[in-house]
Design an enzyme around this catalytic site. Sequence first.
Site, mmCIF file in Angstrom:
data_model
loop_
_atom_site.group_PDB
_atom_site.id
_atom_site.type_symbol
_atom_site.label_atom_id
_atom_site.label_comp_id
_atom_site.label_asym_id
_atom_site.label_seq_id
_atom_site.Cartn_x
_atom_site.Cartn_y
_atom_site.Cartn_z
ATOM 1 N N SER E 113 -7.189 -8.955 -5.330
ATOM 2 C CA SER E 113 -7.730 -9.031 -6.580
ATOM 3 C C SER E 113 -7.067 -9.686 -7.488
ATOM 4 O O SER E 113 -5.688 -10.546 -6.667
ATOM 5 C CB SER E 113 -7.569 -8.259 -7.746
ATOM 6 O OG SER E 113 -7.294 -8.031 -8.535
ATOM 7 N N TYR E 138 -0.764 -2.797 -9.712
ATOM 8 C CA TYR E 138 -2.392 -2.546 -9.282
ATOM 9 C C TYR E 138 -1.973 -3.614 -8.110
ATOM 10 O O TYR E 138 -1.963 -3.924 -6.636
ATOM 11 C CB TYR E 138 -3.099 -2.633 -9.857
ATOM 12 C CG TYR E 138 -4.395 -2.884 -9.369
ATOM 13 C CD1 TYR E 138 -5.475 -2.101 -8.751
ATOM 14 C CD2 TYR E 138 -5.233 -4.173 -9.800
ATOM 15 C CE1 TYR E 138 -6.462 -2.222 -9.049
ATOM 16 C CE2 TYR E 138 -6.088 -4.658 -9.652
ATOM 17 C CZ TYR E 138 -7.160 -3.726 -8.503
ATOM 18 O OH TYR E 138 -7.980 -4.084 -8.264
ATOM 19 N N LYS E 142 -1.998 -4.965 -4.043
ATOM 20 C CA LYS E 142 -2.720 -5.776 -3.548
ATOM 21 C C LYS E 142 -1.754 -7.031 -2.635
ATOM 22 O O LYS E 142 -2.643 -7.336 -1.654
ATOM 23 C CB LYS E 142 -4.040 -6.910 -4.548
ATOM 24 C CG LYS E 142 -4.918 -5.947 -5.798
ATOM 25 C CD LYS E 142 -5.743 -5.108 -4.410
ATOM 26 C CE LYS E 142 -6.686 -4.001 -5.105
ATOM 27 N NZ LYS E 142 -7.785 -3.698 -4.722
ATOM 28 N N SER E 168 -16.303 -8.149 -11.357
ATOM 29 C CA SER E 168 -16.919 -8.062 -10.660
ATOM 30 C C SER E 168 -18.019 -6.431 -11.538
ATOM 31 O O SER E 168 -17.518 -5.733 -11.342
ATOM 32 C CB SER E 168 -17.098 -7.232 -9.675
ATOM 33 O OG SER E 168 -18.106 -8.468 -8.830
#
Lengths: 272, 272, 272, 272, 272, 272
Positions: E113, E138, E142, E168
């Site tokens: 991400s 988060y 990643k 996205s």
Amino acid sequence: MTKPFKKILLTGAAGNLGTELRRGLAPLAESLRIADRVACKEVAAHEEALVFDLGDMEATMAATEGCDAIVHMGGAPLEKPWQEVLDSNIRGSYHIYEGARKHGVKRVVYASSVHAIGYHGLTDGISGDAPPRPDSLYGVSKAFVESLSSLYWDKFGIESACIRIFSSFPEPADRRMLWSWLSYGDMVRLVTSCLTAPYLGHTIAAGMSDNRVKPVNMANAGHIGFAPQDSAEPFREKVEAAKPPADPADRATRCIGGWFVNLGHPDDEAAN
Amino acid sequence: MTKPFKKILLTGAAGNLGTELRRGLAPLAESLRIADRVACKEVAAHEEALVFDLGDMEATMAATEGCDAIVHMGGAPLEKPWQEVLDSNIRGSYHIYEGARKHGVKRVVYASSVHAIGYHGLTDGISGDAPPRPDSLYGVSKAFVESLSSLYWDKFGIESACIRIFSSFPEPADRRMLWSWLSYGDMVRLVTSCLTAPYLGHTIAAGMSDNRVKPVNMANAGHIGFAPQDSAEPFREKVEAAKPPADPADRATRCIGGWFVNLGHPDDEAAN
Amino acid sequence: MTKPFKKILLTGAAGNLGTELRRGLAPLAESLRIADRVACKEVAAHEEALVFDLGDMEATMAATEGCDAIVHMGGAPLEKPWQEVLDSNIRGSYHIYEGARKHGVKRVVYASSVHAIGYHGLTDGISGDAPPRPDSLYGVSKAFVESLSSLYWDKFGIESACIRIFSSFPEPADRRMLWSWLSYGDMVRLVTSCLTAPYLGHTIAAGMSDNRVKPVNMANAGHIGFAPQDSAEPFREKVEAAKPPADPADRATRCIGGWFVNLGHPDDEAAN
Amino acid sequence: MTKPFKKILLTGAAGNLGTELRRGLAPLAESLRIADRVACKEVAAHEEALVFDLGDMEATMAATEGCDAIVHMGGAPLEKPWQEVLDSNIRGSYHIYEGARKHGVKRVVYASSVHAIGYHGLTDGISGDAPPRPDSLYGVSKAFVESLSSLYWDKFGIESACIRIFSSFPEPADRRMLWSWLSYGDMVRLVTSCLTAPYLGHTIAAGMSDNRVKPVNMANAGHIGFAPQDSAEPFREKVEAAKPPADPADRATRCIGGWFVNLGHPDDEAAN
Amino acid sequence: MTKPFKKILLTGAAGNLGTELRRGLAPLAESLRIADRVACKEVAAHEEALVFDLGDMEATMAATEGCDAIVHMGGAPLEKPWQEVLDSNIRGSYHIYEGARKHGVKRVVYASSVHAIGYHGLTDGISGDAPPRPDSLYGVSKAFVESLSSLYWDKFGIESACIRIFSSFPEPADRRMLWSWLSYGDMVRLVTSCLTAPYLGHTIAAGMSDNRVKPVNMANAGHIGFAPQDSAEPFREKVEAAKPPADPADRATRCIGGWFVNLGHPDDEAAN
Amino acid sequence: MTKPFKKILLTGAAGNLGTELRRGLAPLAESLRIADRVACKEVAAHEEALVFDLGDMEATMAATEGCDAIVHMGGAPLEKPWQEVLDSNIRGSYHIYEGARKHGVKRVVYASSVHAIGYHGLTDGISGDAPPRPDSLYGVSKAFVESLSSLYWDKFGIESACIRIFSSFPEPADRRMLWSWLSYGDMVRLVTSCLTAPYLGHTIAAGMSDNRVKPVNMANAGHIGFAPQDSAEPFREKVEAAKPPADPADRATRCIGGWFVNLGHPDDEAAN
């Protein structure tokens, strides 16, 4: 042994750094032309003293005649109102370079400043060729002379070293100077290196002593052969006892320009 | 204590650098095979002397047999007509590497030269891994061996150090050598470092002493552990008294290859 | 409209790429001198055919006389025994550059190859100015001409483009060519760009079509103005049906030189 | 003179490095809180000893309360099964940073490792800011804390230095340590530099002594002012006598992580 | 024509991106194993559906058996409390890679991400290989998988692409997405490129459509051959009408991570 | 739809580029304040015309009041004697930025020039963030504003784009413009991009159309989203027929500044 220069013009000769350079440059030239807007004291036999304002084009250009090199330390030494920066630093330095061009002076050493790049960070690891990021009108004027001297090299063949002086004082006066300090001795060595380097072209060099904390990489100017011999370390204890640690949240701590980044606009200040 | 090598082949052993290396490499190998196209003098008990031309493939390959390392200093040492450069430096070095491959030699130290990169500038701040920019056919031949040895590492597992020797002489002989000088002692230390480094792979290293003026960054070869111990500074006064300052408008002043950049084509010279 | 050149020498004119270039260069010159070591077929009125070996110095130099540009595609087109690489590619290209120097040819376009840099990896993201890392003697000879031409520019003012051709074939023949392919049309466009670029100096350019997979960055040669118009994509389905996927553990998959990195030494092969 | 810190938490205080740091950090803080999962010996008057597992969130966070700095050396010190790496190094370090955030600790020095970047090569010339390329689950956990601490600086204003310790032992124990060694004295100097640097932000620094062989460039962390004073050279003869030279074909020779790159998966090992 | 894969495991198959990929990956494999912690809807004949938590090591590893590739989209899709990030993203992804290792899966495509690098600036011009600078737990998770997958390539030969997905969504929903948007079509194309690229090794690639505003350079991943075909431009007018311009003084405007940089700590939020 | 700006000040509005921008900026602002030292023609209802010299501080600062953005195209458009460069370009631009600061204007687009970097070479592959290397006093004044605007961003939060316009004319007028041309349409698009980019900070962007020959890399300004739509190619035949090829030995051919590098000092010219 023959001295490498016949006559060097030293501007800003009555200031602190100028005074050091009067002593330091003596071995390099048969005579020194020492200039300032106030009278220099105790003029020696090998010295020729001039008094004029850099903003005076005619006087400034005349002062360059007959010299083989110029050490240009003159001009406002810190943040000043725009008109003063314009006259002393921008117009004044243009007059110096025009004098050099008109009178065939081949090498100029210019006192630029960390304040031309003051908004770069301590952890950025910049080298002496970092792009301008001035922290003041003063710094903008220094960046101006850096690009002006670039033109005078590329187009007119006048070699220049622009020395980004960090903090040149008798000794480190605050915690920032524990890394930014340039001792007077090293300052003289740096100017000497620039005057005698085998090839200068257009060089921008960082000016600091061999301090333990080194937020700036000076390797880009290896060709001038500056080998600093002093360090701020012997002053650490004294400074740390006198001054509190910096606040990492303060931009003045994070940026190499230090407290200049926290200055307001000089014309506002002047108006108050 | 056991010496790290059984037998080292030293080419160009009768030359100035070769003579220094005969002394310098003695502690590293039980025996030295010293080779040149002329006879080496005063061959010692631990030495085995050979005479052949590098252009002679059979003789050159035979000379590599039984060695665990090669120090390849042989070949034309400066600008020469093409045929000589081709035979001595290009074909000759190919014969050395083929010998190494055929006879299982695992490490080669090659005397490359500043002239492989001579058109780079003093203010470019290049490092030891600058791309080739030769200033002579001689320099082209040095670049050839640099890429040949790269192949022999990647494909055949033979480690090589290509040392770009700047100016290796008994003492600095002109103003350029005040920055380009590699003392004999440092030259030996550099070759020794390459022979004993923990891992070489394919390394290109700049060869200069710890001179004050440093137009080239040598940090890229830190893994070979070369720590120069000499400096040109003690010779400065003598050299500056004997030689005039360089002209910054002369390409030979601006380029690290020095006067090589002003040489004409060697075949034209030879024809005159 | 006047054509930009009077006479272009094209070497390797009888080969596949040479044949394409006979057509492709026709609009650029009033006449083409087409040369190869075998006779060219169907020589047209605007063409002048020569037969000679590049190893023949006299003939090669004579062929360059009267030309304003050279497109040098001749020489061994893949890995060959050393003697052949030496004669055709190393000595032969030297003859071409010497001819250019003697006869005042001002611009040369040279067919270098991916094999000059074959050991770089697909994920390294190298650009057209990556340093040499040849994967074969053939590749070493290409790197040799790249540095030779650098000398001829810096010292003798002859502009050169060294095109690192990846895979120039009528269509992509294997999975590697799905990224390395240079269509004949794009090859002609690339040579044309080099001949007509406003300024070339010494340029090394990667030669690939506008394929979707792009392991190499071609931006370094923007000044030549090459705009590829073809792509390997239309051939993907056919190629993937015919050829199995590559093994990522195979060095030939990881290196841009492809299967060349797995070739042994050509003289060993020749000996078998 | 006032000490710069009131209380420093030292984790891993019972280990070899921790024991050195108990001595080394004493001049920096009025008291040391020394923590480990086993009891520390000979607790001094200025020390406060705690025993807990880093995997115990509550205990770990509690241990950070009242400290102005943390030196976090605790956790598994080499490759271990996943569950142990997860609990000690990943979860444990998260607990440390959460403690720092909850309790207002402003600066953390973390013992990262060369194994966070172990697959980079000796000839790559990487600097201290090379991207992660771990050689073990242990190395992955070190890279995790490097990015975790980056977040805690950018978002929560906690300064961190992540020291990539190479090989910190009483003396060099094998040939690799002739370049990777960090003496205990230099280790203490490095931690001290990080604690007292004028500005840290988020810094990743390589930790090695001033060994002659330097495959890693440490210039990126000049702002922390680490000046190593020891070298592996005095141990060279002894080590070389005891250990055979490395094989250049072995990945453990080529990669800075050394033998870690040849370890299998720790859970497989554990299962045997 | 034969499909390139026999069976692909798709995790996170019930999410928005997973649902798109069920359609998009169908042409690439004879069967798809679709997995999520909730049941996937409308399972087709060529699909095999599994329900498990990524935190369940046994179930996760079992799910990888018999697959030739994995597209790992599962896990917490935005900032979550630490325990959830740890279980779903850190532990869960470890289970995936361990499954791949145990069961011989050779290629993994991982949904990393922008939040792994969220604190980099819009004007920094970073490329896809920028170092981690996460903007959230988060994002830290990643970055963890990026370095974990690096280990699994270097040590165990499993190729991985870590796609740093920017935004996205079905269409750009705010002004930031006018540059950060990755259309569903381009997301599928990007995953497909990664699965079919000739060589992946360990690749980190930025995932954005061909939007006009491009603060990130995607050239580093040319070897995967991703050619985006969509752009946010057609949505500009609608978005600009609905959303006010950003404030340049807001860190969320300056950093590529957007509003994530202004989030507090998720455990604080959870506690409220 | 609401226009993004209430009032934009456009300086140099009576010049060629200014005239184009009066049309081009109309969709972006409810009203345009058009200023020049001569009167603008055909002033429209949405326009407000002012006549003043940029050297007049009071008038210039007054002109910025009430605007939300400034497009500063005014000042001497090519090499001029020092006094004119000083008044129009240096002092004048200072007045603009001071006006912006005093009156809270948040974004400025400034017409810098290729001549700020004119001595860089066509083969140097510089990007839009190349350091200043001016080819004229005019270029020095452009570099001055680039660093001045850097200060006004870092210290006062005023965003700026400095567009280095290469050659903006109705059509390419010489061979150099075949690569340096910026069509009027693309010039308007570029200014528009700068005004509407999501985040500008301090950006220096190169201004050229999508010409085939691209000696300058424009990727550094991807965040402004400039997508040129014109090309010089359709004019190639006409230009090449009218103008002879350039001489590669001429510095004006090699440098991106073109014929400016061959100009003498403007005060000398003025004196003749």
